[in-house]
Design a protein around this motif. Structure first.
Motif, PDB file in Angstrom:
ATOM      1  N   GLY A   1      45.663   4.563  63.862  1.00  0.00           N
ATOM      2  CA  GLY A   1      46.052   5.969  63.981  1.00  0.00           C
ATOM      3  C   GLY A   1      45.107   6.905  63.270  1.00  0.00           C
ATOM      4  O   GLY A   1      43.882   6.730  63.325  1.00  0.00           O
ATOM      5  N   TYR A   2      45.686   7.854  62.556  1.00  0.00           N
ATOM      6  CA  TYR A   2      44.907   8.921  61.927  1.00  0.00           C
ATOM      7  C   TYR A   2      45.410   9.184  60.513  1.00  0.00           C
ATOM      8  O   TYR A   2      46.594   9.004  60.211  1.00  0.00           O
ATOM      9  CB  TYR A   2      45.009  10.210  62.742  1.00  0.00           C
ATOM     10  N   VAL A   3      44.489   9.635  59.678  1.00  0.00           N
ATOM     11  CA  VAL A   3      44.852  10.082  58.334  1.00  0.00           C
ATOM     12  C   VAL A   3      45.462  11.478  58.441  1.00  0.00           C
ATOM     13  O   VAL A   3      44.866  12.383  59.026  1.00  0.00           O
ATOM     14  CB  VAL A   3      43.624  10.109  57.412  1.00  0.00           C
ATOM     15  N   ASP A   4      46.659  11.646  57.908  1.00  0.00           N
ATOM     16  CA  ASP A   4      47.318  12.944  57.906  1.00  0.00           C
ATOM     17  C   ASP A   4      47.104  13.700  56.600  1.00  0.00           C
ATOM     18  O   ASP A   4      46.941  14.916  56.588  1.00  0.00           O
ATOM     19  CB  ASP A   4      48.834  12.790  58.121  1.00  0.00           C
ATOM     20  N   VAL A   5      47.134  12.964  55.484  1.00  0.00           N
ATOM     21  CA  VAL A   5      47.120  13.604  54.162  1.00  0.00           C
ATOM     22  C   VAL A   5      46.146  12.879  53.242  1.00  0.00           C
ATOM     23  O   VAL A   5      46.148  11.643  53.163  1.00  0.00           O
ATOM     24  CB  VAL A   5      48.534  13.581  53.526  1.00  0.00           C
ATOM     25  N   TYR A   6      45.307  13.659  52.573  1.00  0.00           N
ATOM     26  CA  TYR A   6      44.519  13.175  51.435  1.00  0.00           C
ATOM     27  C   TYR A   6      44.943  14.015  50.247  1.00  0.00           C
ATOM     28  O   TYR A   6      44.712  15.227  50.217  1.00  0.00           O
ATOM     29  CB  TYR A   6      43.019  13.321  51.701  1.00  0.00           C
ATOM     30  N   ALA A   7      45.625  13.400  49.282  1.00  0.00           N
ATOM     31  CA  ALA A   7      46.134  14.132  48.125  1.00  0.00           C
ATOM     32  C   ALA A   7      45.550  13.528  46.858  1.00  0.00           C
ATOM     33  O   ALA A   7      45.674  12.322  46.617  1.00  0.00           O
ATOM     34  CB  ALA A   7      47.662  14.072  48.087  1.00  0.00           C
ATOM     35  N   ALA A   8      44.909  14.353  46.057  1.00  0.00           N
ATOM     36  CA  ALA A   8      44.315  13.897  44.800  1.00  0.00           C
ATOM     37  C   ALA A   8      44.988  14.606  43.638  1.00  0.00           C
ATOM     38  O   ALA A   8      45.390  15.767  43.742  1.00  0.00           O
ATOM     39  CB  ALA A   8      42.817  14.166  44.796  1.00  0.00           C
ATOM     40  N   SER A   9      45.132  13.897  42.531  1.00  0.00           N
ATOM     41  CA  SER A   9      45.725  14.506  41.340  1.00  0.00           C
ATOM     42  C   SER A   9      44.946  14.075  40.108  1.00  0.00           C
ATOM     43  O   SER A   9      44.374  12.980  40.054  1.00  0.00           O
ATOM     44  CB  SER A   9      47.199  14.097  41.200  1.00  0.00           C
ATOM     45  N   LEU A  10      44.935  14.961  39.124  1.00  0.00           N
ATOM     46  CA  LEU A  10      44.195  14.721  37.886  1.00  0.00           C
ATOM     47  C   LEU A  10      45.102  15.064  36.721  1.00  0.00           C
ATOM     48  O   LEU A  10      45.709  16.141  36.684  1.00  0.00           O
ATOM     49  CB  LEU A  10      42.923  15.573  37.853  1.00  0.00           C
ATOM     50  N   GLY A  11      45.242  14.144  35.770  1.00  0.00           N
ATOM     51  CA  GLY A  11      46.073  14.358  34.595  1.00  0.00           C
ATOM     52  C   GLY A  11      45.381  13.858  33.353  1.00  0.00           C
ATOM     53  O   GLY A  11      44.262  13.335  33.411  1.00  0.00           O
ATOM     54  N   PRO A  12      46.068  13.991  32.225  1.00  0.00           N
ATOM     55  CA  PRO A  12      45.439  13.561  30.964  1.00  0.00           C
ATOM     56  C   PRO A  12      45.206  12.055  30.877  1.00  0.00           C
ATOM     57  O   PRO A  12      44.326  11.612  30.142  1.00  0.00           O
ATOM     58  CB  PRO A  12      46.450  14.021  29.901  1.00  0.00           C
ATOM     59  N   ASP A  13      45.990  11.282  31.639  1.00  0.00           N
ATOM     60  CA  ASP A  13      45.886   9.831  31.522  1.00  0.00           C
ATOM     61  C   ASP A  13      45.307   9.132  32.744  1.00  0.00           C
ATOM     62  O   ASP A  13      44.903   7.972  32.654  1.00  0.00           O
ATOM     63  CB  ASP A  13      47.268   9.228  31.231  1.00  0.00           C
ATOM     64  N   GLU A  14      45.323   9.815  33.907  1.00  0.00           N
ATOM     65  CA  GLU A  14      44.843   9.116  35.087  1.00  0.00           C
ATOM     66  C   GLU A  14      44.402  10.088  36.172  1.00  0.00           C
ATOM     67  O   GLU A  14      44.763  11.269  36.172  1.00  0.00           O
ATOM     68  CB  GLU A  14      45.919   8.182  35.649  1.00  0.00           C
ATOM     69  N   HIS A  15      43.613   9.547  37.078  1.00  0.00           N
ATOM     70  CA  HIS A  15      43.165  10.252  38.278  1.00  0.00           C
ATOM     71  C   HIS A  15      43.616   9.398  39.455  1.00  0.00           C
ATOM     72  O   HIS A  15      43.333   8.200  39.503  1.00  0.00           O
ATOM     73  CB  HIS A  15      41.639  10.392  38.246  1.00  0.00           C
ATOM     74  N   SER A  16      44.357   9.978  40.396  1.00  0.00           N
ATOM     75  CA  SER A  16      44.894   9.177  41.490  1.00  0.00           C
ATOM     76  C   SER A  16      44.617   9.835  42.836  1.00  0.00           C
ATOM     77  O   SER A  16      44.388  11.051  42.929  1.00  0.00           O
ATOM     78  CB  SER A  16      46.400   8.971  41.329  1.00  0.00           C
ATOM     79  N   VAL A  17      44.640   9.014  43.870  1.00  0.00           N
ATOM     80  CA  VAL A  17      44.468   9.476  45.246  1.00  0.00           C
ATOM     81  C   VAL A  17      45.563   8.852  46.102  1.00  0.00           C
ATOM     82  O   VAL A  17      45.848   7.653  45.983  1.00  0.00           O
ATOM     83  CB  VAL A  17      43.077   9.087  45.799  1.00  0.00           C
ATOM     84  N   ARG A  18      46.161   9.665  46.954  1.00  0.00           N
ATOM     85  CA  ARG A  18      47.201   9.205  47.868  1.00  0.00           C
ATOM     86  C   ARG A  18      46.766   9.501  49.301  1.00  0.00           C
ATOM     87  O   ARG A  18      46.310  10.602  49.595  1.00  0.00           O
ATOM     88  CB  ARG A  18      48.528   9.902  47.562  1.00  0.00           C
TER      89      ARG A  18
END
Length: 386
Positions: free
Chosen positions: A81-98
């Motif tokens: 299929g297709y990618v609908d959402v690329y969500a990135a977040s940055l905090g004091p303890d971690e960097h994440s991607v959804r």
């Protein structure tokens, strides 16, 4: 072979449960939290995966919404299929991607149908679905399809298409008349299928591979009489020819203990009767099956033969504590999970196979009520039951 061996099938083979997302021939793996969902009443299949810098450098993930992708479990593709959402977040303890995405059938669910003359019909369900899916590059696959024996009963009558209706809504509505399920496959194509008859090599048993399970026996969404009608007004009931009137013979759920009428509006100008009656049968069986649907969480994504749990397949079920012993029910939906907190698990919904069919059947009371009535009868204390 004993029931228990059929249910669990011995030890599982060594199976690869690594999940990868392939985009432009680049395979991304190492995902930390995973959810993959698909079902024979769910459209489209979808996924939601994420990763933190503890497992993979999120800053190096070059993925954009709208990209074509293939999600795989081991070497088995499960969603194209297709990618609908690329969500990135940055905090004091971690960097994440959804990353979230859906099957290629997402376009026929989201977008509006373009029908030049504003009318569809005078064709069978396969041709109708094919024409609606063609602009989106989605193929129509038939699987174990059983259509009415009389060719004229296979024809969808002409009907008007309102602006704003989606291809999926139009296909799903018409598929009800043919007693067909509508869902997508791993290739991202649309599937028209009758109720599945293939079975998994193993199933689910409490105390063996079931982490948790729950069932609710319900009566609030069931009705005693399903009356099919073509139109939502009653003034057409008195037309001279009863076969050209507004209402057709009702179907009855004998498991409902009191008078509860339900009008089924067929949504099509069908003057022959059989299509309207099949819609009423579909409604009755669907509601009856959902009134005893069971949710199971098990400790593996695969059966004993190494096959991923799949919707529209039968699986043995043994949950005596929930009054569901020795069943062989249909998987209607499955969600695969993996995370650090609970590890790998699958959540499934199962129903009686007839809940997805519309063939006339003798309506039985809930299984546990039958058993209770038998016990009361043998003790000389039988009461009226439905």
């Amino acid at each position: 072979m004993s029931l228990l061996s059929t249910l669990v099938g011995g030890s599982l083979p060594d199976i690869n449960t690594d999940v990868s997302l392939t985009i432009d021939n680049v395979k991304w793996a190492g995902w930390q939290d995973i959810r993959i969902s698909r079902g024979c009443e769910r459209m489209p299949a979808d996924f939601d995966i994420s990763v933190t810098e503890k497992y993979l450098d999120p800053g190096k993930i070059d993925i954009q919404p709208g990209m074509a992708c293939t999600l795989s479990i081991g070497n088995v593709p499960v969603i194209n299929g297709y990618v609908d959402v690329y969500a990135a977040s940055l905090g004091p303890d971690e960097h994440s991607v959804r990353i979230a995405g859906r099957s290629r059938c997402s376009d026929i669910v989201d977008c509006h149908a373009v029908v030049p003359n504003g009318q569809l019909g005078n064709c069978d369900i396969v041709r109708l679905a094919t024409e609606l899916c063609k602009p989106f590059g989605v193929k129509v696959i038939t699987q174990n399809v059983t259509l009415p024996s009389d060719p004229k009963d296979r024809i969808i009558q002409f009907f008007n298409v309102n602006l704003g209706e989606t291809p999926y809504n139009l296909i799903e509505t018409c598929a009800r008349y043919m007693a067909l399920l509508v869902y997508d496959n791993a290739d991202g194509n649309l599937v028209l299928a009758s109720v599945g008859t293939s079975a998994h090599a193993s199933g689910f048993a409490e105390g063996v591979n079931v982490i948790e399970a729950n069932v609710s026996f319900r009566m609030d969404e069931r009705y005693s009489e399903y009356s099919p009608h073509m139109f939502s007004v009653q003034t057409l009931n008195d037309l001279p020819d009863p076969n050209k009137g507004n209402n057709f013979p009702s179907v009855y759920d004998k498991g409902v203990p009191r008078y509860r009428p339900f009008f089924v509006i067929t949504e099509q100008s069908d003057y022959s009767g059989p299509l309207a009656e099949r819609r009423a049968l579909w409604e009755m069986q669907r509601r009856r099956g959902r009134s005893q649907a069971v949710r199971v969480v098990c400790d593996s994504w695969h059966d004993s033969a190494g096959q991923l749990w799949a919707a529209n397949m039968l699986a043995p079920l043994h949950l005596p504590s929930l009054k569901l012993p020795n069943k062989n029910w249909l998987i209607t939906g499955v969600t695969f999970y993996k995370d650090d907190r609970m590890g790998t698990r699958a959540e499934l919904e199962l129903m009686p196979p007839e809940s997805m069919a519309v063939e006339p059947a003798v309506q039985q009371p809930f299984d546990w009520q039958v058993q209770q009535a038998l016990e009361d009868s043998t003790s000389g204390q039988a009461e009226n039951s439905f």
